[in-house]
Write a protein that holds these residues in place. Structure first.
Motif, PDB file in Angstrom:
ATOM      1  N   LYS A  92      -1.680  11.692 -17.324  1.00 20.02           N
ATOM      2  CA  LYS A  92      -3.051  11.306 -16.987  1.00 20.02           C
ATOM      3  C   LYS A  92      -3.252  11.430 -15.482  1.00 20.02           C
ATOM      4  N   VAL A  93      -4.500  11.679 -15.075  1.00 23.67           N
ATOM      5  CA  VAL A  93      -4.813  11.886 -13.662  1.00 23.67           C
ATOM      6  C   VAL A  93      -5.881  10.893 -13.224  1.00 23.67           C
ATOM      7  N   LEU A  94      -5.607  10.192 -12.134  1.00 21.74           N
ATOM      8  CA  LEU A  94      -6.597   9.347 -11.473  1.00 21.74           C
ATOM      9  C   LEU A  94      -7.117  10.106 -10.264  1.00 21.74           C
ATOM     10  N   ILE A  95      -8.423  10.048 -10.035  1.00 19.80           N
ATOM     11  CA  ILE A  95      -8.992  10.736  -8.873  1.00 19.80           C
ATOM     12  C   ILE A  95      -9.398   9.715  -7.823  1.00 19.80           C
ATOM     13  N   GLU A  96      -9.023  10.021  -6.599  1.00 16.01           N
ATOM     14  CA  GLU A  96      -9.425   9.233  -5.438  1.00 16.01           C
ATOM     15  C   GLU A  96     -10.219  10.176  -4.536  1.00 16.01           C
ATOM     16  N   GLN A  97     -11.445   9.786  -4.184  1.00 16.04           N
ATOM     17  CA  GLN A  97     -12.263  10.598  -3.274  1.00 16.04           C
ATOM     18  C   GLN A  97     -12.110  10.023  -1.875  1.00 16.04           C
ATOM     19  N   THR A  98     -11.569  10.822  -0.976  1.00 16.57           N
ATOM     20  CA  THR A  98     -11.242  10.321   0.367  1.00 16.57           C
ATOM     21  C   THR A  98     -12.352  10.530   1.389  1.00 16.57           C
ATOM     22  N   GLU A  99     -13.357  11.356   1.069  1.00 15.36           N
ATOM     23  CA  GLU A  99     -14.424  11.707   2.015  1.00 15.36           C
ATOM     24  C   GLU A  99     -13.857  12.369   3.270  1.00 15.36           C
ATOM     25  N   GLY A 100     -12.605  12.814   3.221  1.00 16.40           N
ATOM     26  CA  GLY A 100     -11.977  13.450   4.370  1.00 16.40           C
ATOM     27  C   GLY A 100     -11.666  12.491   5.506  1.00 16.40           C
ATOM     28  N   GLU A 101     -11.684  11.183   5.208  1.00 19.22           N
ATOM     29  CA  GLU A 101     -11.406  10.172   6.231  1.00 19.22           C
ATOM     30  C   GLU A 101      -9.907   9.920   6.318  1.00 19.22           C
ATOM     31  N   ARG A 106      -4.518   8.392   4.319  1.00 23.62           N
ATOM     32  CA  ARG A 106      -3.264   7.628   4.482  1.00 23.62           C
ATOM     33  C   ARG A 106      -3.089   6.646   3.326  1.00 23.62           C
ATOM     34  N   GLU A 107      -4.172   6.003   2.933  1.00 25.98           N
ATOM     35  CA  GLU A 107      -4.113   5.053   1.817  1.00 25.98           C
ATOM     36  C   GLU A 107      -3.703   5.743   0.524  1.00 25.98           C
ATOM     37  N   ALA A 108      -4.157   6.980   0.343  1.00 30.39           N
ATOM     38  CA  ALA A 108      -3.755   7.728  -0.849  1.00 30.39           C
ATOM     39  C   ALA A 108      -2.239   7.920  -0.883  1.00 30.39           C
ATOM     40  N   LEU A 109      -1.627   8.066   0.306  1.00 32.85           N
ATOM     41  CA  LEU A 109      -0.181   8.221   0.381  1.00 32.85           C
ATOM     42  C   LEU A 109       0.558   6.886   0.284  1.00 32.85           C
ATOM     43  N   THR A 110      -0.037   5.814   0.799  1.00 32.46           N
ATOM     44  CA  THR A 110       0.678   4.535   0.878  1.00 32.46           C
ATOM     45  C   THR A 110       0.072   3.439   0.013  1.00 32.46           C
ATOM     46  N   LEU A 121      -1.176  14.125  -5.525  1.00 34.69           N
ATOM     47  CA  LEU A 121      -1.567  15.415  -4.972  1.00 34.69           C
ATOM     48  C   LEU A 121      -2.693  15.112  -3.999  1.00 34.69           C
ATOM     49  N   LEU A 122      -2.551  15.511  -2.746  1.00 31.99           N
ATOM     50  CA  LEU A 122      -3.513  15.159  -1.708  1.00 31.99           C
ATOM     51  C   LEU A 122      -3.980  16.400  -0.969  1.00 31.99           C
ATOM     52  N   SER A 123      -5.300  16.560  -0.902  1.00 31.09           N
ATOM     53  CA  SER A 123      -5.888  17.620  -0.097  1.00 31.09           C
ATOM     54  C   SER A 123      -6.443  16.978   1.161  1.00 31.09           C
ATOM     55  N   PRO A 124      -5.670  16.997   2.244  1.00 32.68           N
ATOM     56  CA  PRO A 124      -6.076  16.286   3.459  1.00 32.68           C
ATOM     57  C   PRO A 124      -7.008  17.120   4.350  1.00 32.68           C
ATOM     58  N   LEU A 125      -7.945  16.429   4.987  1.00 27.67           N
ATOM     59  CA  LEU A 125      -8.776  17.052   6.010  1.00 27.67           C
ATOM     60  C   LEU A 125      -8.491  16.452   7.378  1.00 27.67           C
ATOM     61  N   GLN A 128      -2.831  13.559   9.895  1.00 30.21           N
ATOM     62  CA  GLN A 128      -2.077  14.189  10.967  1.00 30.21           C
ATOM     63  C   GLN A 128      -0.596  14.210  10.602  1.00 30.21           C
ATOM     64  N   ALA A 129       0.130  15.104  11.208  1.00 32.02           N
ATOM     65  CA  ALA A 129       1.549  15.272  10.878  1.00 32.02           C
ATOM     66  C   ALA A 129       2.311  13.956  10.995  1.00 32.02           C
ATOM     67  N   GLY A 130       2.030  13.148  12.012  1.00 33.80           N
ATOM     68  CA  GLY A 130       2.719  11.874  12.200  1.00 33.80           C
ATOM     69  C   GLY A 130       2.477  10.881  11.073  1.00 33.80           C
ATOM     70  N   ASP A 131       1.361  11.034  10.354  1.00 37.38           N
ATOM     71  CA  ASP A 131       1.065  10.133   9.238  1.00 37.38           C
ATOM     72  C   ASP A 131       2.077  10.275   8.111  1.00 37.38           C
ATOM     73  N   LEU A 132       2.746  11.398   8.077  1.00 39.49           N
ATOM     74  CA  LEU A 132       3.715  11.639   7.011  1.00 39.49           C
ATOM     75  C   LEU A 132       5.106  11.131   7.370  1.00 39.49           C
ATOM     76  N   ASP A 133       5.328  10.809   8.637  1.00 43.86           N
ATOM     77  CA  ASP A 133       6.638  10.328   9.067  1.00 43.86           C
ATOM     78  C   ASP A 133       6.839   8.857   8.736  1.00 43.86           C
ATOM     79  N   ASP A 134       5.773   8.096   8.768  1.00 46.33           N
ATOM     80  CA  ASP A 134       5.841   6.646   8.654  1.00 46.33           C
ATOM     81  C   ASP A 134       5.990   6.094   7.238  1.00 46.33           C
ATOM     82  N   PRO A 135       5.196   6.561   6.258  1.00 40.48           N
ATOM     83  CA  PRO A 135       5.204   5.875   4.967  1.00 40.48           C
ATOM     84  C   PRO A 135       6.514   6.065   4.208  1.00 40.48           C
ATOM     85  N   PRO A 136       6.927   5.047   3.465  1.00 38.48           N
ATOM     86  CA  PRO A 136       8.097   5.223   2.600  1.00 38.48           C
ATOM     87  C   PRO A 136       7.762   6.233   1.507  1.00 38.48           C
TER      88      PRO A 136
END
Length: 168
Positions: A92-101, A106-110, A121-125, A128-136
């Motif tokens: 099953k798939v849940l959709i989250e609309q990020t509005e490119g914010e 980040r919330e979609a990842l964490t 699956l995240l289509s980021p607008l 930033q690269a550093g946002d991927l270093d922090d979350p578990p």
């Protein structure tokens, strides 16, 4: 509420494990036993308890798809393709609309890491690269699109420069 495995087992005169084996399609169940139990499962309206199954397997069978907007035809088409592929695998798939914010990306990842989903699956607008270093990273995340390169994340993208060269 539908019947439980125990309800079906009592009515069929078999063990709960036998009914479970029929439900899960185990090959060692004889055709006679399957023919005895399956009609009762259908008649009694048995539905698997997805919470119990998730606890046992450690998986929810749900992924998140985080997109900037569903109003853009590209993202609507992408969502349709994800839904069709997931359906073929019983996911099953849940959709989250990020509005490119950035905060919502980040919330979609964490923020979704509650055990509810098996991956995102995240289509980021704006991410930033550093946002991927922090979350578990205890659930898989796959980036979609051409916004971030050279990051430590699984990433599906099209090389637009090479595609334009090929097209011309």
């Amino acid at each position: 509420m539908g019947a439980s495995l125990r309800d079906v087992a009592v009515r069929a005169g078999v063990s709960v494990k036998t009914v479970s084996n029929v439900v899960n399609g185990h090959p060692h169940v004889s055709e006679q036993m399957r023919a005895r139990v399956q009609p009762l499962l259908d008649e009694m309206g048995y539905q698997p308890n997805l919470h119990a199954r998730g606890l046992r397997s450690g998986r929810s069978g749900i992924i998140a798809l985080a997109l900037p907007s569903m109003d853009v035809p590209y993202f609507a088409e992408l969502a349709g393709a994800v839904f069709r592929a997931a359906d073929r695998h019983g996911i099953k798939v849940l959709i989250e609309q990020t509005e490119g914010e950035r905060g919502r990306e980040r919330e979609a990842l964490t923020g979704l890491r509650t055990g509810l989903i098996d991956g995102v699956l995240l289509s980021p607008l704006s991410l930033q690269a550093g946002d991927l270093d922090d979350p578990p990273q205890h659930i898989p995340a796959v980036l979609l699109g051409e916004r971030l390169f050279g990051v430590r994340a699984d990433h599906v993208a099209v090389d637009n420069v090479a595609a334009v060269r090929e097209a011309t």
